[in-house]
Design a protein around this motif. Structure first.
Motif, PDB file in Angstrom:
ATOM      1  N   TYR A 151      -5.240  -5.751  -4.747  1.00 26.97           N
ATOM      2  CA  TYR A 151      -5.729  -5.319  -3.438  1.00 26.97           C
ATOM      3  C   TYR A 151      -6.584  -6.415  -2.798  1.00 26.97           C
ATOM      4  N   ALA A 152      -7.441  -7.042  -3.606  1.00 31.39           N
ATOM      5  CA  ALA A 152      -8.254  -8.145  -3.096  1.00 31.39           C
ATOM      6  C   ALA A 152      -7.371  -9.282  -2.600  1.00 31.39           C
ATOM      7  N   GLY A 153      -6.263  -9.520  -3.294  1.00 29.15           N
ATOM      8  CA  GLY A 153      -5.330 -10.558  -2.863  1.00 29.15           C
ATOM      9  C   GLY A 153      -4.694 -10.235  -1.523  1.00 29.15           C
ATOM     10  N   VAL A 154      -4.361  -8.958  -1.316  1.00 30.93           N
ATOM     11  CA  VAL A 154      -3.804  -8.539  -0.026  1.00 30.93           C
ATOM     12  C   VAL A 154      -4.823  -8.789   1.089  1.00 30.93           C
ATOM     13  N   VAL A 155      -6.075  -8.418   0.837  1.00 30.51           N
ATOM     14  CA  VAL A 155      -7.123  -8.596   1.851  1.00 30.51           C
ATOM     15  C   VAL A 155      -7.328 -10.071   2.156  1.00 30.51           C
ATOM     16  N   ILE A 156      -7.293 -10.916   1.109  1.00 33.54           N
ATOM     17  CA  ILE A 156      -7.475 -12.357   1.317  1.00 33.54           C
ATOM     18  C   ILE A 156      -6.351 -12.915   2.194  1.00 33.54           C
ATOM     19  N   ARG A 157      -5.128 -12.466   1.950  1.00 31.46           N
ATOM     20  CA  ARG A 157      -4.000 -12.930   2.771  1.00 31.46           C
ATOM     21  C   ARG A 157      -4.141 -12.455   4.214  1.00 31.46           C
ATOM     22  N   ILE A 166       0.834  -1.203   0.000  1.00 29.70           N
ATOM     23  CA  ILE A 166       0.000   0.000   0.000  1.00 29.70           C
ATOM     24  C   ILE A 166       0.872   1.257   0.000  1.00 29.70           C
ATOM     25  N   VAL A 167       0.506   2.221  -0.846  1.00 27.11           N
ATOM     26  CA  VAL A 167       1.245   3.482  -0.923  1.00 27.11           C
ATOM     27  C   VAL A 167       1.076   4.261   0.369  1.00 27.11           C
ATOM     28  N   ASP A 168       1.938   5.251   0.571  1.00 21.67           N
ATOM     29  CA  ASP A 168       1.928   5.998   1.828  1.00 21.67           C
ATOM     30  C   ASP A 168       0.669   6.846   2.016  1.00 21.67           C
ATOM     31  N   ASP A 169       0.111   7.344   0.941  1.00 20.82           N
ATOM     32  CA  ASP A 169      -1.073   8.211   1.041  1.00 20.82           C
ATOM     33  C   ASP A 169      -2.145   7.718   0.075  1.00 20.82           C
ATOM     34  N   PRO A 170      -2.804   6.618   0.400  1.00 21.89           N
ATOM     35  CA  PRO A 170      -3.764   6.024  -0.535  1.00 21.89           C
ATOM     36  C   PRO A 170      -5.088   6.774  -0.527  1.00 21.89           C
ATOM     37  N   PRO A 171      -5.907   6.584  -1.546  1.00 17.76           N
ATOM     38  CA  PRO A 171      -7.261   7.153  -1.536  1.00 17.76           C
ATOM     39  C   PRO A 171      -8.142   6.413  -0.534  1.00 17.76           C
ATOM     40  N   VAL A 172      -9.332   6.945  -0.288  1.00 19.24           N
ATOM     41  CA  VAL A 172     -10.248   6.323   0.671  1.00 19.24           C
ATOM     42  C   VAL A 172     -10.726   4.966   0.167  1.00 19.24           C
ATOM     43  N   LEU A 173     -11.057   4.893  -1.133  1.00 20.75           N
ATOM     44  CA  LEU A 173     -11.605   3.677  -1.719  1.00 20.75           C
ATOM     45  C   LEU A 173     -10.583   3.016  -2.628  1.00 20.75           C
ATOM     46  N   ALA A 174     -10.528   1.684  -2.553  1.00 18.52           N
ATOM     47  CA  ALA A 174      -9.561   0.957  -3.377  1.00 18.52           C
ATOM     48  C   ALA A 174      -9.893   1.069  -4.852  1.00 18.52           C
ATOM     49  N   ARG A 175     -11.193   1.139  -5.192  1.00 21.42           N
ATOM     50  CA  ARG A 175     -11.582   1.163  -6.605  1.00 21.42           C
ATOM     51  C   ARG A 175     -11.186   2.458  -7.302  1.00 21.42           C
ATOM     52  N   THR A 176     -10.788   3.457  -6.523  1.00 24.96           N
ATOM     53  CA  THR A 176     -10.347   4.727  -7.122  1.00 24.96           C
ATOM     54  C   THR A 176      -9.034   4.557  -7.867  1.00 24.96           C
ATOM     55  N   GLY A 177      -8.218   3.573  -7.468  1.00 23.40           N
ATOM     56  CA  GLY A 177      -6.916   3.360  -8.090  1.00 23.40           C
ATOM     57  C   GLY A 177      -5.831   4.123  -7.350  1.00 23.40           C
ATOM     58  N   GLY A 178      -4.579   3.844  -7.736  1.00 30.59           N
ATOM     59  CA  GLY A 178      -3.459   4.516  -7.089  1.00 30.59           C
ATOM     60  C   GLY A 178      -3.203   4.019  -5.686  1.00 30.59           C
ATOM     61  N   VAL A 179      -3.521   2.740  -5.419  1.00 26.03           N
ATOM     62  CA  VAL A 179      -3.402   2.179  -4.069  1.00 26.03           C
ATOM     63  C   VAL A 179      -2.130   1.351  -3.909  1.00 26.03           C
ATOM     64  N   ILE A 180      -1.755   0.600  -4.950  1.00 30.49           N
ATOM     65  CA  ILE A 180      -0.654  -0.360  -4.845  1.00 30.49           C
ATOM     66  C   ILE A 180       0.694   0.323  -5.040  1.00 30.49           C
ATOM     67  N   ARG A 181       1.609   0.027  -4.138  1.00 29.33           N
ATOM     68  CA  ARG A 181       2.945   0.625  -4.159  1.00 29.33           C
ATOM     69  C   ARG A 181       3.772   0.078  -5.322  1.00 29.33           C
ATOM     70  N   GLU A 182       4.584   0.933  -5.905  1.00 30.41           N
ATOM     71  CA  GLU A 182       5.490   0.519  -6.981  1.00 30.41           C
ATOM     72  C   GLU A 182       6.478  -0.507  -6.446  1.00 30.41           C
ATOM     73  N   GLY A 183       6.693  -1.561  -7.205  1.00 34.17           N
ATOM     74  CA  GLY A 183       7.600  -2.625  -6.803  1.00 34.17           C
ATOM     75  C   GLY A 183       6.886  -3.842  -6.243  1.00 34.17           C
ATOM     76  N   PHE A 184       5.590  -3.714  -5.945  1.00 31.03           N
ATOM     77  CA  PHE A 184       4.835  -4.836  -5.395  1.00 31.03           C
ATOM     78  C   PHE A 184       4.471  -5.836  -6.485  1.00 31.03           C
TER      79      PHE A 184
END
Length: 873
Positions: free
Chosen positions: A539-545, A422-440
């Motif tokens: 993101y769904a995969g992260v939540v499942i883990r 997860i990026v340092d300053d993510p949006p409120v909703l995952a569906r907005t995009g821009g959530v996953i950190r570069e390199g993941f």
């Protein structure tokens, strides 16, 4: 011939028929639309513009009101807060891939008792769903309580033959938002629950089938029998629990894995506090406005986490009766009190600690937001430091703190996963995009690189075309309708190359495109679509883990809540100079210099006058308290009850010393209330509450009675008060510890007739026509209430006060001592500061003392006179 409903409206009608009683939020593009009666309802409740669209089944204009999807949660929260149920119907397929009408389905039903979104649930209290099931004779209610936000799930029982007081007591301890109950449940019960602001959800009898409940609960917990949960012989409670779980599963439309166990709480396992007592003592809600201010909760609450705050409410409303459990809690509080440095380190670490208990619930449900995960990660990173503070020799650290240290699990894997994903300053909703950190994800990085490269290509292509065409103002733009375009002003239209393909004509220019620009647009669009889909997938995969660690996070959350609570109670003890009570298996209740914890806080600038209490089931069982209005009788009695409750919940208490023999129930009858809506007068309410006390009191109870019988005539009231005293005293060797405040001064004669009764009163100081309340309880009785003085303080007109005084004098002179009765023995402490010392001159001893000339007496005569005066007193 009128046209039938559109395919989309057919979907709406189908969903509406499947979810009767729900407001249907129906997704259409970027909006949740409501139709018909639903539209009129939300327009009225949410102040949204009401429009119309097409026609309904009857050919009338169809009312329409909608809200943007991105703001939908806020609007839904407002509807649920008002007690409505909302069914959320989403588009469940990509509109671009749909053949015909887009498929839609209800993905969740949000009701007052099943909300899980953080925006809809206050952090300071539980959010219980409740279920009630009576037995065949309507003598017992089985109750179940489920907090879907945390997974807390427990069952209990209460009697049904006490006018609903047992049910209301359970409700007031838990404050449920919604109750599931059989449709056939007695009509006397529903008004009780509705009167507490609970949303009621009736269900058919089959919904509470016991066999189905057992099977459902066993499947949920992965067991073959419920014997291990301690509720095997509680059929009604198990049926209620099954109904709770079924309703939660039906509304949430998913597996609720965080509901992993079921607790059994029986009334005999703790001190019973009924609804009346919790109201009168203002444990968690004040009588004035129902808020937290000026309550025991507000005084004790130094918690740093929402979890600790919720646990404190449970401690206050459910004190213990097991001596060893109480001592273990007191050991933990004492250790935190005696280790201020460790306590400050712990409390500093818990400051701004996330509500990881509810975040775990949202992880299990699958609607956790990226910012939730970041706050979870931040909190889990603090755990090693907290655990290190508790890493001491087990012979030093109390057992409960040792258990807490063990229950704080290792969450290194979860911290690493969230930090990497997860990026340092993510949006409120995952569906907005821009959530996953570069390199993941290397695939995501490639797609993002294509988008970055594409944007760079666009900028380069714009400069290339400017140079090639000589149009310096040429620019490349983008919008959702036309995509990328080359815009040229009319002034430069003559310079447009012939290979430019016209796309749109504007007032001041034209827009064009080129094959290579269209090709790049498709690449960027495809990359954007792929990025959004891949981000959601990652993101769904992260939540499942993280779901695999939910039970571990819950255990840690409960440990942190306990640690927060014990350190909070230690903080309150240090700040307010509380002492550790002595808990024993006896009938004693001894308090030295006790103070009312709430009143003391409000009077901190002027100081609180402490008082002692001496009660014993076998000796000083009943204390009759007489004295002036406003002298402090009610405060004193509540003070004794609150100190007892604090002691048995595991808290230090506001007293120099306190010895508390285990109390099984605290009963209070104080104040004047009525229930006119149900046809009950103030006196009727008083008698109903008194009946509950007398029918349920035991030898181990604490009874607080204030002004019994004042709601009727003097003779009737006195008769009732005297009979109540005799009943509580009984004929055996022991009885319930009782504080009995009264203005029936004749009743003090009971002390001579009942051996375990003692008279006390609150002292006053008279200064001419003025009265000073000294707030000090002393032995003996009094015949003065100073009601006229209190009336004067309240602002009653002077003429009324004067006339009242005249009437009082007349009546006092007229009232003879009944034949065959001895005059009551009074020892009111009156300190005379001047002439005209009020009605105290009625005492023969005081008259003689006033007329005595000490200088004319020899020492021997003075001593003899002293003995004579003492005998008269």
């Amino acid at each position: 011939m009128s046209k039938g409903p559109t395919p989309a409206m057919e979907q709406f009608y189908e969903m509406k028929s499947r979810y009767p009683g729900c407001v249907l939020f129906f997704q259409m593009g970027d909006f949740y639309e409501t139709f018909g009666e639903d539209a009129e309802l939300i327009s009225r409740e949410l102040d949204i513009t009401l429009t119309s669209r097409g026609k309904d089944k009857n050919g009338e204009r169809m009312p329409l009101a909608g809200v943007p999807i991105h703001a939908g949660e806020a609007y839904i929260a407002r509807m649920v807060k008002k007690g409505y149920r909302v069914a959320v119907c989403d588009q469940v397929e990509d509109p671009k891939k749909a053949k015909g009408v887009v498929k839609r389905d209800v993905v969740r039903v949000i009701t007052p008792g099943t909300v899980i979104d953080s925006s809809m649930v206050p952090s300071e209290g539980q959010a219980y769903l409740m279920a009630v099931v009576p037995d065949a004779k309507y003598s017992i209610f089985g109750l179940a309580f489920l907090d879907i936000t945390t997974g807390e799930f427990f069952v209990t029982t209460c009697t049904a033959d006490d006018g609903g007081n047992g049910l209301l007591s359970a409700v007031d301890r838990t404050s449920p938002r919604e109750c599931i109950l059989p449709q056939s449940l007695s009509p006397q019960v529903q008004p009780l629950l509705e009167g507490r602001g609970i949303s009621l959800t009736p269900r058919e009898a089959e919904y509470f089938d016991h066999n189905e409940a057992c099977s459902r609960l066993a499947r949920q917990f992965g067991v073959s029998t419920l014997e291990g949960f301690g509720c095997n012989d509680m059929d009604e409670a198990v049926s209620a629990a099954g109904a709770c779980l079924r309703y939660a599963t039906e509304t949430q439309k998913c597996d609720l894995g965080h509901i992993s166990t079921l607790y059994t709480r029986l009334p005999e396992h703790g001190m019973v506090l009924d609804a009346i007592t919790m109201r009168n003592l203002e444990l968690t809600k004040n009588i004035r406005d129902g808020g937290k201010e000026h309550t025991l909760l507000s005084v004790l609450d130094r918690t740093k986490t929402a979890m600790g705050g919720r646990l404190l409410r449970t401690f206050i409303t459910s004190p213990l009766t097991d001596i060893e459990e109480i001592k273990e809690r007191l050991d933990a509080v004492e250790y935190c009190l005696n280790e201020p440095l460790q306590r400050e380190i712990i409390r500093g670490s818990l400051h701004r600690f996330a509500d990881i208990e509810r975040i775990a619930g949202r992880i299990a449900y699958g609607n956790v937001g990226p910012r939730d995960l970041l706050t979870l990660c931040d909190s889990l990173e603090r755990l090693p430091g907290i655990r290190d503070v508790l890493s001491l020799d087990d012979s030093i650290i109390p057992s409960l703190l040792s258990e807490i240290r063990t229950d704080i699990r290792d969450h290194t894997d979860q911290v690493s996963l969230i930090s990497a994903a997860i990026v340092d300053d993510p949006p409120v909703l995952a569906r907005t995009g821009g959530v996953i950190r570069e390199g993941f994800s290397s695939e995501l990085d490639e797609i993002q690189d294509i988008r970055r490269t594409g944007k760079n290509w666009i900028a380069s292509f714009q400069q290339q075309e400017r140079d090639r065409t000589g149009i310096k103002s040429l620019k490349i733009g983008y919008n959702k309708v036309f995509g990328y375009y080359i815009e040229v002003t009319k002034a430069n239209s003559s310079l447009v190359p012939p290979e430019y393909l016209r796309k749109q004509t504007l007032t001041n220019g034209e827009r064009f495109t080129l094959p290579e620009l269209q090709e790049m647009e498709q690449k960027i669009a495809h990359a954007q679509e792929r990025q959004s889909a891949l981000e959601e997938e990652l993101y769904a995969g992260v939540v499942i883990r993280l779901k695999e660690a939910v039970s571990s996070i819950q255990a840690t959350a409960q440990a942190i809540a306990r640690l927060d609570l014990f350190s909070s109670l230690a903080d309150a003890a240090a700040e307010n100079t509380y002492t550790r009570p002595v808990i024993e298996d006896s009938g004693r209740l001894q308090i030295t210099n006790g103070r009312h914890p709430v009143v003391e806080e409000t009077l901190s600038s002027v100081g609180f006058v402490p008082n002692d209490a001496e009660l014993d089931t076998e000796s000083d069982q009943i204390v009759i308290i007489t004295g002036a209005n406003m002298a402090g009788k009610s405060t004193y009695m509540r003070e004794v009850a609150l100190i007892s409750i604090m002691a048995q919940m595991g808290s230090f208490v506001p007293a120099d010393r306190a010895v508390v023999g285990i109390i099984d129930r605290v009963f209070t009858r104080v104040g004047a209330f009525d229930d006119l809506a149900s046809g009950q007068s103030t006196f009727m309410v008083e008698m109903v509450e008194l009946a509950n006390i007398l029918n349920n009191v035991t030898e181990r109870s604490l009874v607080i009675l204030d002004e019994i019988g004042r709601g009727t005539s003097t003779l009737d009231g006195y008769s009732i008060a005297r009979a109540v005293l005799e009943f509580l005293h009984g004929t055996g060797k022991r009885g319930p510890r009782t504080l009995f405040a009264t203005h029936f001064h004749e009743i003090v004669e009971v002390e001579a007739d009942l051996k375990r009764v003692k008279n006390c009163h609150f002292a006053v100081k008279e200064t001419g026509s003025d009265v000073v309340f000294l707030r000090k309880l002393i032995p003996g009785a009094t015949d003065r209430s100073y009601g006229i003085h209190v009336a004067r303080l309240a602002g009653i007109p002077g003429k009324v006060i004067q006339r009242a005084g005249e009437v009082l004098e007349t009546e006092r002179c007229r009232a003879p001592v009944p034949e065959g009765k001895r005059a009551p023995r009074y020892t009111q402490m009156l300190i005379m500061d001047g002439p005209g010392g009020g009605y105290a001159t009625e005492s023969p001893a005081l008259i003689e003392l006033k007329n005595l000339d000490p200088d004319s007496l020899t020492p021997r005569e003075a001593l003899v006179k002293l003995y004579e005066l003492k005998k008269k007193v």
